[in-house]
Motif scaffolding. Sequence first.
Motif, PDB file in Angstrom:
ATOM      1  N   ASN A 268      31.462  44.994  69.848  1.00  0.00           N
ATOM      2  CA  ASN A 268      32.283  44.719  68.662  1.00  0.00           C
ATOM      3  C   ASN A 268      32.492  46.032  67.926  1.00  0.00           C
ATOM      4  O   ASN A 268      32.779  47.041  68.538  1.00  0.00           O
ATOM      5  CB  ASN A 268      31.586  43.682  67.763  1.00  0.00           C
ATOM      6  N   CYS A 269      32.224  46.003  66.591  1.00  0.00           N
ATOM      7  CA  CYS A 269      32.531  47.199  65.787  1.00  0.00           C
ATOM      8  C   CYS A 269      31.398  48.224  65.797  1.00  0.00           C
ATOM      9  O   CYS A 269      31.564  49.337  65.314  1.00  0.00           O
ATOM     10  CB  CYS A 269      32.800  46.784  64.346  1.00  0.00           C
ATOM     11  N   CYS A 272      27.796  45.116  63.965  1.00  0.00           N
ATOM     12  CA  CYS A 272      27.272  43.759  64.167  1.00  0.00           C
ATOM     13  C   CYS A 272      26.818  43.526  65.606  1.00  0.00           C
ATOM     14  O   CYS A 272      26.389  42.429  65.955  1.00  0.00           O
ATOM     15  CB  CYS A 272      28.353  42.735  63.808  1.00  0.00           C
ATOM     16  N   CYS A 296      31.037  39.048  60.673  1.00  0.00           N
ATOM     17  CA  CYS A 296      31.302  40.469  60.418  1.00  0.00           C
ATOM     18  C   CYS A 296      32.813  40.600  60.213  1.00  0.00           C
ATOM     19  O   CYS A 296      33.587  39.849  60.833  1.00  0.00           O
ATOM     20  CB  CYS A 296      30.848  41.322  61.592  1.00  0.00           C
ATOM     21  N   CYS A 298      34.747  42.570  61.418  1.00  0.00           N
ATOM     22  CA  CYS A 298      35.503  42.976  62.614  1.00  0.00           C
ATOM     23  C   CYS A 298      36.029  41.781  63.406  1.00  0.00           C
ATOM     24  O   CYS A 298      36.838  41.968  64.314  1.00  0.00           O
ATOM     25  CB  CYS A 298      34.677  43.897  63.508  1.00  0.00           C
TER      26      CYS A 298
HETATM   27 ZN   LIG Z   1      31.433  43.846  63.495  1.00  0.00          ZN
END
Ligand SMILES: [Zn+2]
Length: 331
Positions: A268-269, A272, A296, A298
Amino acid sequence: MKDRRTPSEPEALWKEDDMAGGQKVRAMVVILRTNGCCWVRHGGCTMCGYREASLNNVTEKDLESQLETALSRYSGEPFVKIYTSGSFLDDNEIPAPFRKKVYETFSGCSRLLFESRPEFITEETVKELPPNVTVALGLESSDPEVLEKSVHKGFAPEDIRRAGTLLKSHNIGVRTYLLLKPPFLTESAAIEDAVSSALFADGFSDEISVNPLNVQHGTMVERLWKKGEFRPPWIWSLFEVFRRLSGKVSARVISSPSGGGSQRGVHNCGQCDRSALDAIERFNFSQDISDLNVSCGCAEKWKLCMESGKILGTPADVERDFGNELMLKVI
Ligand SMILES: [Zn+2]
Ligand code: SF4
């Protein structure tokens, strides 16, 4: 560079948690060094870097000393997984007498798991399997075109169905592996593909393991990734597959992403990723989708990437290539 790997030592060995007999147990995982997968001679699969783990001079004696090393580190774990860089049931990779030795050595375990391509799963090989065996089948996708053009697997989904059905008719356990986001599929098409593949596999599988594509060295996928033409799937996409399958399949649905949280693996980002991967680990055992309640900012970006990827028809990293503003313009 000189290859320092010796054919008499396993490629890797570690311990982890898994399920056996409906309970969470410790498992020993052994990766044997073998002469490699028969399919590599035909080009291999587009995402597979296993050829790097294979040698070409491994003898039966070498396999025996690899087994001895594994036994010296074995502490009676109820679950033993023996991976090769191809098919455990291929005589050219694992000679039949050595297979028998492995069956006898681990006959006291609740579960013994190994992988095989379907062409080696025949009446003859299956009738020799002891009852504690689970065979892992690399279906990857139930879409024949994806399997042929995107994965270059060298067999059809129906070959896996035949092998799985044969194993089940002998009461042998089946774990089916699916590939989340084969190359050339957009993020949203990859989710659809994994969901329909799981529904296909459910008819002959006790477990369905969804493997998000992890970019391995020396593969065709790595070349696409380096050119920015492929982004490994988001962890949110894996969550989405689990959610869509909830209540729809009888098999246990699991995932043990390799390279999770890295640029080459499902991610993910970055903020998270750890909590999302921990949630997957919990879900593997509980099968409860409320374990996937991670949030999150994202997730919005993921949705945006999916929409713009769908419109542009690309599996690339649209976030990196276009940025948020352009993605918003596209959709
Ligand atoms: Zn994230
Ligand atoms: S993914 Fe499996 S079948 Fe394909 S080349 Fe690798 S080891 Fe062989």
